[in-house]
Motif scaffolding. Sequence first.
Motif, mmCIF file in Angstrom:
data_model
loop_
_atom_site.group_PDB
_atom_site.id
_atom_site.type_symbol
_atom_site.label_atom_id
_atom_site.label_comp_id
_atom_site.label_asym_id
_atom_site.label_seq_id
_atom_site.Cartn_x
_atom_site.Cartn_y
_atom_site.Cartn_z
ATOM 1 N N ALA A 1 0.836 -1.198 0.000
ATOM 2 C CA ALA A 1 0.000 0.000 0.000
ATOM 3 C C ALA A 1 0.870 1.246 0.000
ATOM 4 O O ALA A 1 1.998 1.245 0.502
ATOM 5 C CB ALA A 1 -0.922 0.021 1.215
ATOM 6 N N VAL A 2 0.307 2.301 -0.571
ATOM 7 C CA VAL A 2 0.938 3.623 -0.573
ATOM 8 C C VAL A 2 0.217 4.485 0.455
ATOM 9 O O VAL A 2 -1.020 4.510 0.501
ATOM 10 C CB VAL A 2 0.850 4.275 -1.964
ATOM 11 C CG1 VAL A 2 1.373 5.711 -1.927
ATOM 12 C CG2 VAL A 2 1.620 3.450 -2.990
ATOM 13 N N LEU A 3 0.983 5.189 1.268
ATOM 14 C CA LEU A 3 0.421 6.086 2.276
ATOM 15 C C LEU A 3 0.723 7.524 1.872
ATOM 16 O O LEU A 3 1.876 7.875 1.611
ATOM 17 C CB LEU A 3 1.027 5.797 3.653
ATOM 18 C CG LEU A 3 0.995 4.336 4.119
ATOM 19 C CD1 LEU A 3 1.589 4.224 5.512
ATOM 20 C CD2 LEU A 3 -0.418 3.772 4.075
ATOM 21 N N LEU A 4 -0.317 8.342 1.831
ATOM 22 C CA LEU A 4 -0.179 9.733 1.414
ATOM 23 C C LEU A 4 -0.611 10.650 2.549
ATOM 24 O O LEU A 4 -1.730 10.533 3.053
ATOM 25 C CB LEU A 4 -1.042 10.008 0.182
ATOM 26 C CG LEU A 4 -0.705 9.201 -1.079
ATOM 27 C CD1 LEU A 4 -1.744 9.468 -2.160
ATOM 28 C CD2 LEU A 4 0.689 9.549 -1.584
ATOM 29 N N THR A 5 0.267 11.555 2.929
ATOM 30 C CA THR A 5 -0.057 12.500 3.993
ATOM 31 C C THR A 5 -0.261 13.917 3.470
ATOM 32 O O THR A 5 -0.424 14.843 4.256
ATOM 33 C CB THR A 5 1.043 12.490 5.072
ATOM 34 O OG1 THR A 5 2.332 12.558 4.451
ATOM 35 C CG2 THR A 5 0.964 11.218 5.901
ATOM 36 N N SER A 6 -0.266 14.084 2.147
ATOM 37 C CA SER A 6 -0.597 15.383 1.561
ATOM 38 C C SER A 6 -0.947 15.201 0.096
ATOM 39 O O SER A 6 -0.524 14.223 -0.544
ATOM 40 C CB SER A 6 0.570 16.375 1.687
ATOM 41 O OG SER A 6 1.567 16.091 0.729
ATOM 42 N N ALA A 7 -1.698 16.163 -0.428
ATOM 43 C CA ALA A 7 -2.000 16.159 -1.858
ATOM 44 C C ALA A 7 -0.724 16.321 -2.671
ATOM 45 O O ALA A 7 -0.609 15.789 -3.779
ATOM 46 C CB ALA A 7 -2.989 17.277 -2.179
ATOM 47 N N ASN A 8 0.246 17.041 -2.122
ATOM 48 C CA ASN A 8 1.522 17.203 -2.820
ATOM 49 C C ASN A 8 2.186 15.854 -3.054
ATOM 50 O O ASN A 8 2.804 15.621 -4.099
ATOM 51 C CB ASN A 8 2.458 18.097 -2.001
ATOM 52 C CG ASN A 8 1.926 19.508 -1.857
ATOM 53 O OD1 ASN A 8 1.372 20.070 -2.792
ATOM 54 N ND2 ASN A 8 2.089 20.079 -0.677
ATOM 55 N N GLY A 9 2.078 14.960 -2.088
ATOM 56 C CA GLY A 9 2.658 13.634 -2.234
ATOM 57 C C GLY A 9 2.007 12.845 -3.351
ATOM 58 O O GLY A 9 2.683 12.127 -4.097
ATOM 59 N N ALA A 10 0.689 12.973 -3.476
ATOM 60 C CA ALA A 10 -0.018 12.274 -4.548
ATOM 61 C C ALA A 10 0.471 12.743 -5.910
ATOM 62 O O ALA A 10 0.761 11.934 -6.806
ATOM 63 C CB ALA A 10 -1.523 12.507 -4.408
#
Length: 239
Positions: A50-59
């Motif tokens: 799984a990928v964990l994203l803590t900001s829209a910038n990361g996406a």
Amino acid sequence: MARLFVTRPEQDAGATARRLAELGHRAILAPLMEVRVLPGPALDLAGVQAVLLTSANGARALAERQGRPVTGLSVLAVGDATARAARDAGMGHVESAGGDVDDLARLVGARLTPGGGALLHVAGTKVAGDLSGMLAAAGFTCLREVLYEARAATSLPESARRALAEGAADGVLLYSPRSAALFRDLARAAGLGDALGSLTALCLSAAVAAGAGGGWGRVAVAERPTEDALMDLIRTLFP
């Protein structure tokens, strides 16, 4: 009609401005961070569950680095705005924790198992919270990949400086402890520290309020660390 500074990066500020307009308020764009994707090869996602994203910038950074949509993996996002950015970037199987890194860690525990493979946390050069530590304590292997940096502005945008100097603003939306402290410090550096006393600091969380410090007319904190909750706060304070 309230006049509210929006401090988010340019990539996100427009969407927030539209939400404020729907509430009958006017946004004053004052981006405090410039986001830059760091150069490098596409990531090897073999063995990642799984990928964990803590900001829209990361996406957005992950999509740019990979050069194609990331599909076939679960994507767990810290909040709804980050989840939307992931879907906009073509990612599938996206789920939002609807909160902060603590909520994201709980979602990981509810959806995944340590034996299923490593977790990839897409991060910037500045990281808030200890997501990796929380997940390691639960037995997960969490790989942090730094894919972007958010460069701090060295001065307030001219339109924001002018609005602050003329008393033509009522509040400021603050999304992180770093940006909250930066807005305060840049206002003071411009000789406008006293003008903060006429503003409401609209903070995404208690941690953001702590970063904002003192000197504001009032400090208000959203009930949940989401933009929806921040909009609810604005409805209450500026009906």
